[in-house]
Design an enzyme around this catalytic site. Structure first.
Site, PDB file in Angstrom:
ATOM      1  N   THR A  41       0.851  -1.198   0.000  1.00 61.15           N
ATOM      2  CA  THR A  41       0.000   0.000   0.000  1.00 61.15           C
ATOM      3  C   THR A  41       0.887   1.248   0.000  1.00 61.15           C
ATOM      4  O   THR A  41       1.981   1.249   0.579  1.00 61.15           O
ATOM      5  CB  THR A  41      -0.963   0.022   1.209  1.00 61.15           C
ATOM      6  N   GLY A  42       0.412   2.286  -0.696  1.00 64.39           N
ATOM      7  CA  GLY A  42       1.189   3.528  -0.765  1.00 64.39           C
ATOM      8  C   GLY A  42       2.499   3.315  -1.503  1.00 64.39           C
ATOM      9  O   GLY A  42       3.543   3.848  -1.119  1.00 64.39           O
ATOM     10  N   ALA A  43       2.443   2.548  -2.618  1.00 66.42           N
ATOM     11  CA  ALA A  43       3.685   2.174  -3.319  1.00 66.42           C
ATOM     12  C   ALA A  43       4.072   3.157  -4.406  1.00 66.42           C
ATOM     13  O   ALA A  43       5.040   2.930  -5.129  1.00 66.42           O
ATOM     14  CB  ALA A  43       3.547   0.770  -3.898  1.00 66.42           C
ATOM     15  N   ASN A  44       3.327   4.255  -4.559  1.00 66.18           N
ATOM     16  CA  ASN A  44       3.667   5.194  -5.637  1.00 66.18           C
ATOM     17  C   ASN A  44       4.851   6.087  -5.286  1.00 66.18           C
ATOM     18  O   ASN A  44       5.440   6.716  -6.170  1.00 66.18           O
ATOM     19  CB  ASN A  44       2.460   6.060  -6.027  1.00 66.18           C
ATOM     20  N   GLY A  46       8.071   7.234  -2.008  1.00 67.60           N
ATOM     21  CA  GLY A  46       8.716   7.036  -0.709  1.00 67.60           C
ATOM     22  C   GLY A  46       9.112   5.600  -0.408  1.00 67.60           C
ATOM     23  O   GLY A  46       9.612   4.858  -1.266  1.00 67.60           O
ATOM     24  N   TYR A 197      -1.053  11.395  15.279  1.00 68.94           N
ATOM     25  CA  TYR A 197      -0.154  10.540  14.477  1.00 68.94           C
ATOM     26  C   TYR A 197       0.425   9.426  15.364  1.00 68.94           C
ATOM     27  O   TYR A 197       0.429   8.247  14.985  1.00 68.94           O
ATOM     28  CB  TYR A 197       0.977  11.372  13.862  1.00 68.94           C
TER      29      TYR A 197
HETATM   30  N1  LIG Z   1       9.397   9.106   6.306  1.00 70.30           N
HETATM   31  C1  LIG Z   1       9.660   8.851   7.578  1.00 70.30           C
HETATM   32  O1  LIG Z   1      10.586   9.424   8.184  1.00 70.30           O
HETATM   33  C2  LIG Z   1       8.833   7.845   8.331  1.00 70.30           C
HETATM   34  C3  LIG Z   1       9.145   7.623   9.685  1.00 70.30           C
HETATM   35  C4  LIG Z   1       8.402   6.701  10.397  1.00 70.30           C
HETATM   36  C5  LIG Z   1       7.391   5.997   9.777  1.00 70.30           C
HETATM   37  N2  LIG Z   1       7.090   6.232   8.465  1.00 70.30           N
HETATM   38  C6  LIG Z   1       5.977   5.468   7.858  1.00 70.30           C
HETATM   39  O2  LIG Z   1       6.395   4.906   6.621  1.00 70.30           O
HETATM   40  C7  LIG Z   1       5.253   4.713   5.784  1.00 70.30           C
HETATM   41  C8  LIG Z   1       5.547   5.252   4.397  1.00 70.30           C
HETATM   42  O3  LIG Z   1       5.684   6.656   4.500  1.00 70.30           O
HETATM   43  P1  LIG Z   1       6.628   7.518   3.557  1.00 70.30           P
HETATM   44  O4  LIG Z   1       7.599   8.193   4.420  1.00 70.30           O
HETATM   45  O5  LIG Z   1       7.095   6.734   2.415  1.00 70.30           O
HETATM   46  O6  LIG Z   1       5.574   8.642   3.101  1.00 70.30           O
HETATM   47  P2  LIG Z   1       5.061   9.118   1.672  1.00 70.30           P
HETATM   48  O7  LIG Z   1       6.211   9.250   0.745  1.00 70.30           O
HETATM   49  O8  LIG Z   1       4.190  10.296   1.931  1.00 70.30           O
HETATM   50  O9  LIG Z   1       4.178   7.883   1.209  1.00 70.30           O
HETATM   51  C9  LIG Z   1       2.934   7.629   1.821  1.00 70.30           C
HETATM   52  C10 LIG Z   1       2.095   6.812   0.890  1.00 70.30           C
HETATM   53  O10 LIG Z   1       0.815   6.597   1.510  1.00 70.30           O
HETATM   54  C11 LIG Z   1      -0.181   6.939   0.561  1.00 70.30           C
HETATM   55  N3  LIG Z   1      -1.450   7.326   1.164  1.00 70.30           N
HETATM   56  C12 LIG Z   1      -1.714   8.389   1.952  1.00 70.30           C
HETATM   57  N4  LIG Z   1      -3.024   8.447   2.221  1.00 70.30           N
HETATM   58  C13 LIG Z   1      -3.607   7.394   1.575  1.00 70.30           C
HETATM   59  C14 LIG Z   1      -4.932   6.927   1.427  1.00 70.30           C
HETATM   60  N5  LIG Z   1      -5.983   7.564   1.968  1.00 70.30           N
HETATM   61  N6  LIG Z   1      -5.163   5.828   0.678  1.00 70.30           N
HETATM   62  C15 LIG Z   1      -4.139   5.176   0.079  1.00 70.30           C
HETATM   63  N7  LIG Z   1      -2.859   5.576   0.161  1.00 70.30           N
HETATM   64  C16 LIG Z   1      -2.597   6.680   0.901  1.00 70.30           C
HETATM   65  C17 LIG Z   1       0.423   8.090  -0.241  1.00 70.30           C
HETATM   66  O11 LIG Z   1      -0.293   8.301  -1.450  1.00 70.30           O
HETATM   67  P3  LIG Z   1      -0.241   9.762  -2.182  1.00 70.30           P
HETATM   68  O12 LIG Z   1       1.120   9.893  -2.751  1.00 70.30           O
HETATM   69  O13 LIG Z   1      -1.337   9.650  -3.205  1.00 70.30           O
HETATM   70  O14 LIG Z   1      -0.527  10.753  -1.111  1.00 70.30           O
HETATM   71  C18 LIG Z   1       1.822   7.536  -0.450  1.00 70.30           C
HETATM   72  O15 LIG Z   1       1.808   6.587  -1.486  1.00 70.30           O
HETATM   73  C19 LIG Z   1       4.090   5.417   6.486  1.00 70.30           C
HETATM   74  O16 LIG Z   1       3.303   4.452   7.147  1.00 70.30           O
HETATM   75  C20 LIG Z   1       4.775   6.318   7.499  1.00 70.30           C
HETATM   76  O17 LIG Z   1       3.968   6.595   8.612  1.00 70.30           O
HETATM   77  C21 LIG Z   1       7.801   7.137   7.717  1.00 70.30           C
END
Ligand SMILES: NC(=O)c1ccc[n+]([C@@H]2O[C@H](COP(=O)([O-])OP(=O)(O)OC[C@H]3O[C@@H](n4cnc5c(N)ncnc54)[C@H](OP(=O)(O)O)[C@@H]3O)[C@@H](O)[C@H]2O)c1
Length: 325
Positions: A41-44, A46, A197
């Site tokens: 999920t959310g594979a587009n 990050g 969060y």
């Molecule tokens: N980055 C960090 O430092 C960090 C730290 C701790 C934990 N995390 C966790 O790692 C995971 C990935 O996060 P990331 O950092 O890669 O963030 P990201 O780049 O913002 O990616 C998040 C993904 O979730 C999708 N998403 C958001 N709302 C959604 C919805 N309603 N339905 C379906 N998809 C949805 C986004 O889609 P869109 O692009 O369309 O919005 C995007 O594909 C998350 O669970 C985050 O909490 C990240």
């Protein structure tokens, strides 16, 4: 700045069997996922993008599950440049709508014979106060409720695989929450973006560990595990004003790039060393970056069985999704 900090992360001593040149490929080295099907999920973008890419490179058929078809297509085109051994397909999934989740899962079950890996990765952090279509505070609704419902709908396929896995992506921010506040899951109290969060990420961990206990109780070979990526430059920070973000980055000695943030998820999803209920994060200072190792970012609330049972009953009641059996 990201690249500099990331280079710094690679120069610290490595303690988990990986070395300074290790990549996502090394974490899943020797693991052949040919014939296996994974949903990320959310594979587009990050961490989800990098997770899906590595699974594709290792031979899996990967469903790039995203809410935006255009972004999913773009991501797939980019992934295909790596000529992975597997295959890629789009799944349209909006985790902020329970009916859309049900439809995604029904379509998936109609079109696939198997599901080996479910990576509950998508997430939203600190948006303006808002709710999902079903009335949950957005972070709790997307990060936890949506993935709870998704996992439950897909459980009938997951349970058929020997040693299938569910990986739930949490965050070190989960440690800022002591418990889930059941009187504030629909924005009943004044909004606190950080607090909400943290609660959503604690709920994700309680879910992963409660699912593990429930699977063990019925003798299932399906593994429920969890991971957190450390601190990673991604779009996750999109809702934080630039000046606040700049100040926040100063609190971290190292910030990783997305591929490195994917390592704990990939390890949890593929390593033979993993057992149900494990939780992996990066092994560096304060688990901000590094290579996969058991996470110590725990307060006790994550494995509190009474809290988790209450959360499970709440989620079952609100989503109408009852599992596992
Ligand atoms: N980055 C960090 O430092 C960090 C730290 C701790 C934990 N995390 C966790 O790692 C995971 C990935 O996060 P990331 O950092 O890669 O963030 P990201 O780049 O913002 O990616 C998040 C993904 O979730 C999708 N998403 C958001 N709302 C959604 C919805 N309603 N339905 C379906 N998809 C949805 C986004 O889609 P869109 O692009 O369309 O919005 C995007 O594909 C998350 O669970 C985050 O909490 C990240």
């Amino acid at each position: 700045m990201g690249q500099d900090n990331y280079q710094g992360a690679l120069q610290r001593p490595i303690g988990s069997g990986f070395n300074a040149e290790s990549t996502t490929g090394d974490v899943i080295k020797g693991i052949d996922l040919t014939g296996k099907t994974a949903i990320v999920t959310g594979a587009n973008t990050g961490i989800g993008y990098e997770t899906a890419l590595a699974l594709y490179e290792a031979g899996a058929n990967v469903v790039v599950a995203c809410r935006d078809e255009g972004k999913a297509k773009q991501a797939i085109e980019k992934m295909q440049l790596s000529e992975g051994k597997g295959s890629l397909e789009i799944g349209i999934l909006n985790l902020a709508n329970l009916e859309a989740i049900r439809t995604f899962a029904a379509d998936f079950k109609n079109n696939h014979q198997r599901l080996d890996l479910l990576i509950n990765n998508a997430g939203v952090m600190m948006p303006p106060a808002s709710k999902t279509d079903d009335g949950f505070e957005l972070q709790f609704g997307v990060n936890f409720i949506g993935h709870f419902a998704l996992t439950g709908h897909l459980y009938p396929l997951l349970k058929e695989r020997k040693n299938g896995r569910v990986v739930t992506v949490s965050s070190g921010a989960s440690t800022f929450a002591k418990e889930v506040d059941f009187d504030n899951l629909k924005l009943e109290k004044p909004y606190d973006a950080n607090r909400e969060y943290a609660v959503s990420k604690l709920a994700g961990l309680q879910f992963a560990f409660e699912l593990d206990r429930r699977l063990k109780a019925i003798g299932s070979s399906l593994l429920s595990t969890a991971s957190h990526p450390g601190v990673v430059y991604t779009d996750l920070q999109r809702h934080i004003p630039e000046d606040e973000l700049k100040a926040a980055w100063k609190n971290f000695s190292t910030v990783s790039d997305p591929w490195q943030g994917a390592l704990p998820s990939l390890f949890a999803a593929t390593s033979e060393a993993v057992t149900g209920g494990d939780y992996y994060g990066p092994d560096g200072e304060r688990e901000q970056s590094g290579y996969p190792a058991p996470s110590q970012l725990l307060t006790g609330a994550e494995r509190d069985e009474e809290q988790a049972r209450k959360l499970w009953h709440y989620a079952q009641e609100k989503t109408g999704v009852i599992f596992p059996s």
